[in-house]
Design a protein around this motif. Structure first.
Motif, short mmCIF file in Angstrom:
data_model
loop_
_atom_site.label_atom_id
_atom_site.label_comp_id
_atom_site.label_asym_id
_atom_site.label_seq_id
_atom_site.Cartn_x
_atom_site.Cartn_y
_atom_site.Cartn_z
N ILE A 12 0.82 -1.22 0.00
CA ILE A 12 0.00 0.00 0.00
C ILE A 12 0.85 1.27 0.00
N VAL A 13 2.03 1.22 0.63
CA VAL A 13 2.85 2.44 0.67
C VAL A 13 3.40 2.73 -0.74
N GLY A 14 3.89 1.68 -1.42
CA GLY A 14 4.43 1.88 -2.77
C GLY A 14 3.36 2.33 -3.75
N LEU A 33 8.05 -1.43 -9.41
CA LEU A 33 8.59 -2.80 -9.52
C LEU A 33 8.19 -3.61 -8.30
N GLU A 34 7.58 -4.74 -8.52
CA GLU A 34 7.14 -5.62 -7.43
C GLU A 34 7.73 -7.00 -7.68
N LYS A 35 8.35 -7.56 -6.65
CA LYS A 35 9.04 -8.84 -6.88
C LYS A 35 8.08 -10.03 -7.05
N GLU A 36 6.87 -9.90 -6.53
CA GLU A 36 5.94 -11.04 -6.58
C GLU A 36 5.12 -11.00 -7.88
N HIS A 42 2.11 -9.39 0.74
CA HIS A 42 2.76 -9.41 2.06
C HIS A 42 1.96 -8.58 3.07
N GLN A 43 2.60 -7.65 3.78
CA GLN A 43 1.90 -7.04 4.92
C GLN A 43 0.51 -6.50 4.57
N THR A 44 0.41 -5.78 3.45
CA THR A 44 -0.85 -5.12 3.13
C THR A 44 -1.99 -6.11 2.91
N GLY A 45 -1.65 -7.26 2.35
CA GLY A 45 -2.69 -8.25 2.06
C GLY A 45 -2.95 -9.18 3.22
N ARG A 46 -2.26 -8.98 4.34
CA ARG A 46 -2.38 -9.94 5.45
C ARG A 46 -2.61 -9.22 6.77
N ASN A 47 -3.17 -8.05 6.73
CA ASN A 47 -3.31 -7.30 7.99
C ASN A 47 -4.71 -7.44 8.58
N SER A 48 -4.97 -6.68 9.65
CA SER A 48 -6.25 -6.83 10.37
C SER A 48 -7.38 -6.03 9.73
N GLY A 49 -7.07 -5.19 8.78
CA GLY A 49 -8.12 -4.43 8.10
C GLY A 49 -8.72 -3.31 8.93
N VAL A 50 -7.94 -2.78 9.86
CA VAL A 50 -8.46 -1.71 10.71
C VAL A 50 -7.97 -0.35 10.19
N ILE A 51 -8.89 0.60 10.09
CA ILE A 51 -8.50 1.99 9.83
C ILE A 51 -8.37 2.61 11.23
N GLU A 171 12.13 -8.42 -9.13
CA GLU A 171 12.83 -8.19 -7.86
C GLU A 171 14.07 -7.34 -8.08
N VAL A 172 14.18 -6.26 -7.33
CA VAL A 172 15.36 -5.39 -7.43
C VAL A 172 16.44 -5.96 -6.53
N ARG A 173 17.60 -6.19 -7.10
CA ARG A 173 18.70 -6.78 -6.32
C ARG A 173 19.75 -5.74 -5.93
N ASN A 374 10.96 2.19 7.85
CA ASN A 374 10.10 1.55 8.87
C ASN A 374 8.67 2.05 8.66
N ALA A 375 7.83 1.14 8.22
CA ALA A 375 6.42 1.51 7.99
C ALA A 375 5.51 0.42 8.58
N PRO A 376 5.61 0.24 9.92
CA PRO A 376 4.74 -0.77 10.54
C PRO A 376 3.35 -0.19 10.76
N PRO A 378 0.46 1.90 12.08
CA PRO A 378 -0.70 1.91 11.21
C PRO A 378 -0.39 2.42 9.79
N ALA A 379 0.65 1.86 9.15
CA ALA A 379 1.01 2.41 7.84
C ALA A 379 -0.03 2.11 6.76
N ALA A 380 -0.87 1.09 6.96
CA ALA A 380 -1.94 0.89 5.96
C ALA A 380 -2.93 2.06 6.07
N THR A 381 -3.29 2.40 7.31
CA THR A 381 -4.17 3.56 7.53
C THR A 381 -3.53 4.84 7.00
N ALA A 382 -2.23 4.98 7.26
CA ALA A 382 -1.55 6.26 7.00
C ALA A 382 -0.96 6.35 5.60
C1 LIG Z 1 -0.61 -9.02 11.00
C2 LIG Z 1 -0.65 -7.55 10.66
C3 LIG Z 1 -1.74 -6.78 11.02
C4 LIG Z 1 -1.77 -5.41 10.71
N1 LIG Z 1 -2.91 -4.69 10.94
C5 LIG Z 1 -2.99 -3.41 10.50
C6 LIG Z 1 -4.20 -2.69 10.59
O1 LIG Z 1 -5.23 -3.23 10.99
N2 LIG Z 1 -4.21 -1.38 10.20
C7 LIG Z 1 -3.09 -0.76 9.72
O2 LIG Z 1 -3.15 0.43 9.41
N3 LIG Z 1 -1.92 -1.45 9.59
C8 LIG Z 1 -1.87 -2.75 9.94
N4 LIG Z 1 -0.72 -3.46 9.75
C9 LIG Z 1 0.43 -2.80 9.18
C10 LIG Z 1 0.29 -2.60 7.68
O3 LIG Z 1 -0.26 -3.73 7.04
C11 LIG Z 1 1.67 -2.28 7.11
O4 LIG Z 1 2.22 -1.22 7.86
C12 LIG Z 1 1.57 -1.85 5.64
O5 LIG Z 1 0.86 -2.82 4.91
C13 LIG Z 1 2.97 -1.66 5.09
O6 LIG Z 1 2.84 -1.49 3.69
P1 LIG Z 1 4.13 -1.56 2.77
O7 LIG Z 1 3.71 -1.21 1.41
O8 LIG Z 1 5.21 -0.79 3.43
O9 LIG Z 1 4.63 -3.08 2.88
P2 LIG Z 1 4.12 -4.42 2.11
O10 LIG Z 1 2.66 -4.50 2.03
O11 LIG Z 1 4.83 -5.55 2.80
O12 LIG Z 1 4.70 -4.23 0.66
C14 LIG Z 1 6.08 -4.24 0.35
C15 LIG Z 1 6.22 -4.84 -1.03
O13 LIG Z 1 7.57 -4.70 -1.47
C16 LIG Z 1 7.89 -5.84 -2.23
N5 LIG Z 1 9.35 -5.95 -2.28
C17 LIG Z 1 10.19 -6.17 -1.24
N6 LIG Z 1 11.46 -6.20 -1.66
C18 LIG Z 1 11.44 -5.99 -3.00
C19 LIG Z 1 12.44 -5.94 -4.00
N7 LIG Z 1 13.73 -6.08 -3.72
N8 LIG Z 1 12.07 -5.71 -5.30
C20 LIG Z 1 10.75 -5.56 -5.62
N9 LIG Z 1 9.76 -5.63 -4.69
C21 LIG Z 1 10.09 -5.83 -3.41
C22 LIG Z 1 7.22 -6.97 -1.48
O14 LIG Z 1 7.04 -8.13 -2.28
C23 LIG Z 1 5.91 -6.32 -1.07
O15 LIG Z 1 4.86 -6.58 -1.98
C24 LIG Z 1 -0.67 -4.82 10.05
C25 LIG Z 1 0.43 -5.61 9.67
C26 LIG Z 1 0.42 -6.97 9.94
C27 LIG Z 1 1.57 -7.81 9.45
#
Ligand SMILES: Cc1cc2nc3c(=O)[nH]c(=O)nc-3n(C[C@H](O)[C@H](O)[C@H](O)COP(=O)(O)OP(=O)(O)OC[C@H]3O[C@@H](n4cnc5c(N)ncnc54)[C@H](O)[C@@H]3O)c2cc1C
Length: 403
Positions: A12-14, A33-36, A42-51, A171-173, A374-376, A378-382
């Motif tokens: 979601i951040v990208g 560019l997305e490696k998958e 990953h995180q965005t598709g597996r979170n709790s879904g809370v805003i 995937e960016v290396r 570092n984007a833990p 509530p980074a989905a919300t933010a």
């Molecule tokens: C269990 C859990 C519950 C959560 N609950 C909430 C919630 O309820 N509300 C909330 O606001 N937040 C929640 N969060 C946090 C939120 O989901 C994350 O902060 C947010 O999704 C981070 O987004 P992101 O884009 O940084 O990371 P990601 O969603 O992990 O995306 C990063 C992407 O980068 C790709 N990537 C990595 N390395 C490379 C590379 N070298 N080359 C190309 N691509 C690459 C990965 O494949 C991935 O798709 C939760 C997180 C977890 C794990």
């Protein structure tokens, strides 16, 4: 060809960043560019879904400011794009006298962060949530739920509509920053050139930063969050999200009960040290990932500092009864047979070399690159305001067309 902007990471951040850049600078060329083979795995598709509303965060921190703005922006985005969300509200429940002080402190923090929240007693709590037990609670009406996968698909469609390219399985290396551009080498040996790079690599943010020549003082440590789903007959056991009072030393919120947009109710997540950055199962092990954090002094310092909670989380992970006991403190009618294991997520949590868990969002910028380190939660919300902030920080047109 040389792109104006390259974004790494289809979370979601990208994707929100790519959208903000393209809206801000129409006509710019952008590749994400997305490696998958798909976005949001990953995180965005597996979170709790809370805003989130932003109650917990240190006033003045980026998390506090960007979460508060994200709550409004995400709901607005959903309204504009026809994405359903539900404003269910949230209760943070104190179950012991000892937690009352921490609940009061959270009420103060909510006030400092400008969030409407109300302390309620046990009777008022039962009126709202008859199946929830406790001695007091903080009620936050604005907290909502959404399917972030839905938000992500919408962002991706917008990026394409605005002329951006989302390239999967890329995937960016390695990244080289030159005075006028950035060179990226992909796993398939392909090369991409771009004038600006924004890296939003989640669980691999530190590894990518180092592969880009940055010096960083922290490392990502993966913490798996395991969930259970309740059976259909318990779908109305709560209407709001119900959370325990969290340990203020930890960036995790404690096992909570959350209704989802699919109509289900989830318990979780816990926070267990994972043996692989994308270790969604207990048995997933990456020797490279373990070796990386085991060689990092900050990892051992944080393990020692949080030994008690770390062991407790590990035991909760190994014993469903222990996990259940954590939830029964505030939803006492739950039984072990009500718990069906559900899909886990892994959090990317930055740990500093002195062993502190990095609570706030962290960014590092060089002349041509901006790394989200570092984007833990509530980074989905933010994500939408994070993306706007990143677009602000980029120098856009100064040299476009010069190469
Ligand atoms: C269990 C859990 C519950 C959560 N609950 C909430 C919630 O309820 N509300 C909330 O606001 N937040 C929640 N969060 C946090 C939120 O989901 C994350 O902060 C947010 O999704 C981070 O987004 P992101 O884009 O940084 O990371 P990601 O969603 O992990 O995306 C990063 C992407 O980068 C790709 N990537 C990595 N390395 C490379 C590379 N070298 N080359 C190309 N691509 C690459 C990965 O494949 C991935 O798709 C939760 C997180 C977890 C794990």
């Amino acid at each position: 060809m040389i792109y104006d902007y390259c974004v790494i990471g289809g979370g979601i951040v990208g994707l929100a960043t790519a959208r903000s850049i393209l809206r801000r600078y129409p006509g710019a060329s952008l590749i994400l560019l997305e490696k998958e083979p798909a976005i949001g795995l990953h995180q965005t598709g597996r979170n709790s879904g809370v805003i989130h509303s932003g109650v917990y965060y240190q006033p003045g921190s980026l998390k506090a400011a960007l979460c508060a703005r994200g709550l409004v922006a995400t709901k607005q985005y959903c309204i504009e794009h026809g994405i359903p969300f539900e404003q269910r509200g949230k209760l943070i429940v104190a179950t012991s006298e000892e937690e009352l002080g921490r609940l009061d402190a959270l009420a103060e923090r909510a006030k400092a962060n400008g969030i409407s929240a109300q302390l309620i007693d046990a009777a008022q709590m039962r009126e709202r949530e008859p199946n929830v037990a406790g001695i007091a609670a903080l009620h936050i009406p604005s907290t909502s739920i959404v399917d972030y996968g839905h938000v992500l698909r919408s962002l991706s469609a917008e990026v394409a509509k605005l002329g951006g390219t989302v390239r999967l399985s890329s995937e960016v290396r390695h990244v080289s920053e030159l005075p006028d551009e950035v060179w990226l080498r992909l796993a398939d040996a392909d090369e991409i050139r771009s004038r600006h790079l924004v890296a939003c690599a989640g669980l691999f943010a530190d590894r990518l930063a180092v592969a880009s020549g940055l010096t960083i003082q922290h490392q990502i440590v993966p913490f798996r969050g395991e969930f259970f789903e309740l059976p259909a007959r318990l779908r109305s056991i709560v209407t709001a999200m119900v959370y325990p009072v969290p340990d203020p030393a930890l960036p995790f919120l404690g096992i909570h009960v959350t209704p989802t947009m699919r109509g289900t109710v989830m318990l979780g997540p816990n926070a267990v040290l994972a043996f692989a950055r994308e270790g969604y199962r207990k048995t997933d092990v990456s020797l490279r990932d373990i070796a990386t954090y085991a060689a990092f002094p900050g990892f051992w310092r944080t393990i020692v500092a949080h030994l008690g909670s770390g062991v407790s989380e590990m035991m909760n992970s190994l014993s469903r009864r222990r996990y259940l006991a954590a939830c029964q403190r505030y939803v006492p009618s739950l039984q072990v047979e009500d718990l069906t294991p559900a899909r886990a997520g892994v959090r990317a949590q930055a740990v500093s070399s002195d062993g502190t868990l990095v609570h706030d969002f962290l960014f590092q910028q060089t002349p041509r690159m901006l790394h989200v380190l570092n984007a833990p939660s509530p980074a989905a919300t933010a994500a939408l305001p994070i993306a706007e902030m990143i677009a602000d920080r980029l120098e856009p047109r100064r040299d476009r067309g010069a190469a």
